[in-house]
Enzyme design. Structure first.
Site, short mmCIF file in Angstrom:
data_model
loop_
_atom_site.label_atom_id
_atom_site.label_comp_id
_atom_site.label_asym_id
_atom_site.label_seq_id
_atom_site.Cartn_x
_atom_site.Cartn_y
_atom_site.Cartn_z
N MET A 11 0.64 -1.16 0.02
CA MET A 11 0.00 0.08 0.19
C MET A 11 0.83 1.19 0.15
O MET A 11 1.98 1.36 0.67
CB MET A 11 -1.10 -0.11 1.24
CG MET A 11 -1.83 -1.12 1.41
SD MET A 11 -3.34 -1.06 0.29
CE MET A 11 -4.14 0.25 0.89
N GLU A 84 -5.21 -2.83 -9.10
CA GLU A 84 -5.79 -3.73 -7.95
C GLU A 84 -5.87 -5.27 -8.61
O GLU A 84 -6.87 -5.88 -8.06
CB GLU A 84 -7.07 -3.24 -7.44
CG GLU A 84 -7.10 -1.66 -6.97
CD GLU A 84 -6.22 -1.47 -5.59
OE1 GLU A 84 -5.68 -2.56 -5.05
OE2 GLU A 84 -5.80 -0.34 -5.33
#
Length: 193
Positions: A11, A84
């Protein structure tokens, strides 16, 4: 010859900004890009690729009904970009492989390698197994200056180490950490109980 690329990072490593940058480069040259994002990623609204610095672009939503092979045949893009990609299932990664191998269109998939417990996602597992090229997008640990390789989930600023694999969130829910900082905070959390 086209290739399947998997570019992974923790992240906050800049994956989405990289997706948007690559899309811009293709489009600036008059080339067509298909930008895809899984339906589960609804943090900024379904069908959007958004970077933390505010750049965004609409994307085609990947769900169980989307036939990416037929879409690619119809659209004839120069490249496919997937944001993603960890949220894809093995069958969807199989479609990307088919696009690369039989339609000769490069696919660059961006995503997390592992979840907040250090477990691989289904999409990441398939991409690691089948990608022609695997590249790491690096960032630094939230707590020290080492390279971050893990995603630590937090609630109200405190690390947590249990829960469902998928919880959509940003800086309020996750921080990138090195293995040592992850382990020390996991150990501290287990002694508090």
């Amino acid at each position: 010859m086209a290739k399947l690329y998997f570019r992974y990072g923790t992240m906050n490593s800049g994956k989405s900004i990289e997706v948007l940058r690559v899309a811009h480069n293709y489009e600036e040259q008059g080339k067509k890009v298909l930008l895809l994002t899984p339906v589960v990623d609804d943090r900024f609204g379904v069908g959007k690729v958004v970077s933390r610095i505010g750049m965004q672009k609409s994307a085609i939503v990947v769900d169980d009904k989307l036939d990416m092979i037929e879409l690619t045949r119809a659209e004839q893009p120069n490249c496919i970009l997937v944001d993603e990609a960890q949220f894809l299932n093995k069958s969807q990664v199989g479609q990307l492989i088919e696009i690369v191998d039989h339609l000769n269109i490069p696919v660059i998939a961006y995503g997390l390698r592992a979840d907040f417990m250090g477990q691989l996602f289904e999409g990441s597992t398939a991409l690691i197994a089948f990608a022609d090229t695997i590249e790491e997008i690096k960032t630094v640990c939230w707590y020290c200056d080492k390279k971050a390789i893990m995603n630590m989930r937090c609630k109200d600023g405190e690390p947590i180490f249990h829960g469902e694999q998928i919880q959509i969130g940003g800086n309020e829910s996750y921080v990138p950490v090195c293995r040592k900082c992850y382990a020390s905070r996991q150990k501290s959390a287990s002694t508090v109980k």
